[in-house]
Design a protein around this motif. Structure first.
Motif, PDB file in Angstrom:
ATOM      1  N   GLU A 127       9.889   9.312   1.319  1.00  0.00           N
ATOM      2  CA  GLU A 127       9.024  10.225   2.075  1.00  0.00           C
ATOM      3  C   GLU A 127       8.431   9.588   3.324  1.00  0.00           C
ATOM      4  O   GLU A 127       7.929  10.277   4.218  1.00  0.00           O
ATOM      5  CB  GLU A 127       7.898  10.759   1.182  1.00  0.00           C
ATOM      6  N   PHE A 128       8.472   8.230   3.414  1.00  0.00           N
ATOM      7  CA  PHE A 128       7.937   7.560   4.598  1.00  0.00           C
ATOM      8  C   PHE A 128       9.031   7.142   5.568  1.00  0.00           C
ATOM      9  O   PHE A 128       8.757   6.438   6.540  1.00  0.00           O
ATOM     10  CB  PHE A 128       7.126   6.327   4.186  1.00  0.00           C
TER      11      PHE A 128
ATOM     12  N   PRO B 285       0.804  -1.225   0.000  1.00  0.00           N
ATOM     13  CA  PRO B 285       0.000   0.000   0.000  1.00  0.00           C
ATOM     14  C   PRO B 285       0.838   1.276   0.000  1.00  0.00           C
ATOM     15  O   PRO B 285       0.366   2.330  -0.438  1.00  0.00           O
ATOM     16  CB  PRO B 285      -0.817  -0.128   1.304  1.00  0.00           C
ATOM     17  N   GLU B 286       2.089   1.198   0.510  1.00  0.00           N
ATOM     18  CA  GLU B 286       2.930   2.402   0.498  1.00  0.00           C
ATOM     19  C   GLU B 286       3.827   2.461  -0.740  1.00  0.00           C
ATOM     20  O   GLU B 286       4.280   3.532  -1.115  1.00  0.00           O
ATOM     21  CB  GLU B 286       3.777   2.478   1.772  1.00  0.00           C
ATOM     22  N   MET B 287       4.047   1.325  -1.391  1.00  0.00           N
ATOM     23  CA  MET B 287       4.790   1.319  -2.650  1.00  0.00           C
ATOM     24  C   MET B 287       3.913   1.786  -3.809  1.00  0.00           C
ATOM     25  O   MET B 287       4.334   2.577  -4.648  1.00  0.00           O
ATOM     26  CB  MET B 287       5.307  -0.094  -2.963  1.00  0.00           C
TER      27      MET B 287
ATOM     28  N   GLU C 221      -4.036   7.206   7.688  1.00  0.00           N
ATOM     29  CA  GLU C 221      -2.901   8.131   7.620  1.00  0.00           C
ATOM     30  C   GLU C 221      -3.363   9.584   7.666  1.00  0.00           C
ATOM     31  O   GLU C 221      -2.736  10.421   8.335  1.00  0.00           O
ATOM     32  CB  GLU C 221      -2.089   7.885   6.346  1.00  0.00           C
ATOM     33  N   VAL C 222      -4.463   9.901   6.984  1.00  0.00           N
ATOM     34  CA  VAL C 222      -4.879  11.303   6.873  1.00  0.00           C
ATOM     35  C   VAL C 222      -5.927  11.707   7.913  1.00  0.00           C
ATOM     36  O   VAL C 222      -6.167  12.902   8.104  1.00  0.00           O
ATOM     37  CB  VAL C 222      -5.428  11.606   5.461  1.00  0.00           C
ATOM     38  N   ARG C 223      -6.529  10.739   8.615  1.00  0.00           N
ATOM     39  CA  ARG C 223      -7.620  11.085   9.536  1.00  0.00           C
ATOM     40  C   ARG C 223      -7.370  10.703  10.995  1.00  0.00           C
ATOM     41  O   ARG C 223      -8.128  11.101  11.870  1.00  0.00           O
ATOM     42  CB  ARG C 223      -8.928  10.429   9.069  1.00  0.00           C
TER      43      ARG C 223
ATOM     44  N   ARG D 294       1.958   6.098   8.259  1.00  0.00           N
ATOM     45  CA  ARG D 294       1.378   4.907   7.654  1.00  0.00           C
ATOM     46  C   ARG D 294       1.633   3.712   8.565  1.00  0.00           C
ATOM     47  O   ARG D 294       2.767   3.468   8.975  1.00  0.00           O
ATOM     48  CB  ARG D 294       1.961   4.669   6.249  1.00  0.00           C
ATOM     49  N   ARG D 295       0.567   2.947   8.849  1.00  0.00           N
ATOM     50  CA  ARG D 295       0.668   1.853   9.828  1.00  0.00           C
ATOM     51  C   ARG D 295       0.161   0.545   9.209  1.00  0.00           C
ATOM     52  O   ARG D 295      -0.707  -0.133   9.754  1.00  0.00           O
ATOM     53  CB  ARG D 295      -0.122   2.206  11.084  1.00  0.00           C
TER      54      ARG D 295
END
Length: 461
Positions: free
Chosen positions: A216-217, A141-143, A358-360, A366-367
């Motif tokens: 960035e992460f 999901p982060e890639m 991540e945004v809320r 990111r977890r």
């Protein structure tokens, strides 16, 4: 340093997506190889008393419930110059392959010795496998951040899932002549060695050509919450809790069909090779993935998932019309299409939950590890639920060792666990999806918030 595909570049190459998907084959083959053969090997080939075998799996299940979420949070909090996830994958790949071999060489002194060996090996295997699978799944999901990338990757993950499960079913046919004979023990070991080689090769391909961590992460681990705070945030996430229940329902159906469909094929459809019908369903599920990808791109995950679940339930009811081998293969094609939708959309939904978190959540990190770790708990719970259902139904029918005490009950008992039970569970999943709060409008809003947040992270990295 962590790898980066280009400053601000969100999309990945096609070759990267295919290479990453190789890890999905390893993920499925590593665990399905033992789940498919383990009981037969220890119970019939080694001669371990069933009470000892059940006790080993109870202990293993308790341990599994503990280590999954712990490893997930540990992954989120890991800080190295190589990233959060990759070091754990490198650390686990060789032990995982070796343990796939050690599972088939128990000391056969007595039942207690075999029990202790099996219990210890299962605990270590689960620790290593969880380390691999949580970190591998946490990467994608982060890639892959765009809908285009995630949709394309979903197709290849489905294809390699089918290949992994298919190899777990097919490889033993080449090395094991009689699955229940003590003389077949060397064949089980050979199968384990070959499967282990395939696993380590596919993981290596994934690491070398399809694995990177975005720069960035790189600071997210520094700001990741503690174990206690992570669990608190995770279990307060209403969307995630609903999705876990949806996943539980889907896992129940995933689990029950491979378990009982061969019996249904043998006793109801009179098929000569009852296991082959499952392989056909898996092939169809992979082939149908582009259909679900297009639907997901047009309607979003929530609506597409509802259509998929409804279609899958309807296809199972339609399967009741199958009365022989020909109609069995005909109707399993329809079931495979529904299976393909649920396989594909499951991961897509988790990715959207992670973006939403991540945004809320207020912590802006990111977890993936925490979420995949908790979802794994529901996966294991589904197996326990299915075992209880099967034990109650089969005990009531007088099911013995591979035969019914009263064969006349087969047309009643087998459809109950193969068709009606999964359909009931899928109806529950459909209701849960109706109340699932992350719709397409919220996803689009999250994408804007996420892109803005990632730009800020890039400027600080």
């Amino acid at each position: 340093m962590t790898e980066e595909i280009g400053k601000g570049d969100k999309e990945t190459k096609f070759s990267t997506r295919v290479a990453y998907a190789h890890g999905t084959l390893a993920d499925n083959l590593a665990v399905q190889n033992f789940l498919f053969l383990g009981f037969t090997f220890y119970y019939t080939v080694i001669g371990l008393h069933i009470v000892y075998y059940a006790a080993a799996f109870i202990i293993y299940s308790i341990w599994d419930a503990i280590d999954d979420p712990l490893i997930g949070v540990l992954s989120d909090r890991t800080q190295t110059k190589w990233g959060r996830r990759k070091p754990w994958i490198y650390l686990s790949m060789i032990p995982l392959s070796l343990l796939m071999i050690f599972l088939w060489v128990p000391p056969t002194i007595n039942d207690l010795t075999v029990f202790l060996y099996l219990t210890i090996i299962l605990i270590i295997f689960d620790l290593v496998f969880t380390t691999y699978t949580v970190n591998f799944n946490a990467l994608w999901p982060e890639m892959f951040l765009t809908v285009k990338d995630r949709s394309s990757l979903g197709i290849w993950r489905n294809i390699f899932t089918v290949l992994g499960v298919g190899l777990a079913f097919l490889l033993p046919e080449f090395f094991i002549e009689d699955f229940t004979s003590p003389a077949s023990a060397p064949g089980y070991l050979t199968n384990g060695i070959v499967a282990a080689i395939i696993v380590i090769v596919t993981i290596a391909i994934m690491l070398l050509f399809g694995c990177f961590e975005r720069k960035e992460f790189s600071k997210d681990a520094e700001n990741a919450p503690s174990w206690k705070e992570s669990y608190k945030i995770t279990f307060k996430n209403k969307a995630f809790i609903i999705y876990c229940l949806i996943a539980l329902a889907i896992f129940i159906v995933y689990g029950i069909l491979p378990t009982v469909m061969p019996l249904y094929a043998e006793f109801i459809l009179s098929m000569g090779d009852p296991g082959l019908i499952l392989f056909v369903a898996l092939i169809v599920s992979a082939v149908s993935t582009p259909i679900w990808m297009k639907l997901r791109n047009k309607l979003g995950v929530r609506k597409s998932y509802m259509i998929s679940v409804l279609f899958w339930a309807g296809s199972l009811l339609l399967f009741l019309l199958a009365r022989d081998e020909i109609t069995g293969y005909l109707f399993i094609i329809v079931v495979g299409i529904g299976l393909g939708g649920s396989l594909y959309l499951y991961d897509q939904g988790i990715a959207e939950i992670i973006d939403d978190d991540e945004v809320r959540s207020g912590i802006s990190v990111r977890r993936e590890g925490a979420y995949y770790g908790v979802v794994a708990l529901f996966n294991r719970l589904s197996g326990a639920i299915n075992l209880i259902v099967l034990a109650l139904v089969f005990a009531g029918a007088g099911w013995g060792a591979y035969e019914l005490a009263d064969p006349s009950k087969a047309p009643i008992i087998l459809p109950a666990v193969t068709i009606y039970w999964p359909v009931f569970i899928l109806v529950i999943a459909l209701v849960l999806l109706y109340f699932y709060p992350i719709d397409q409008e919220r996803v689009e809003e999250n994408e804007q918030l996420r892109d803005k947040l990632h730009d800020e992270k890039r400027s600080r990295s």
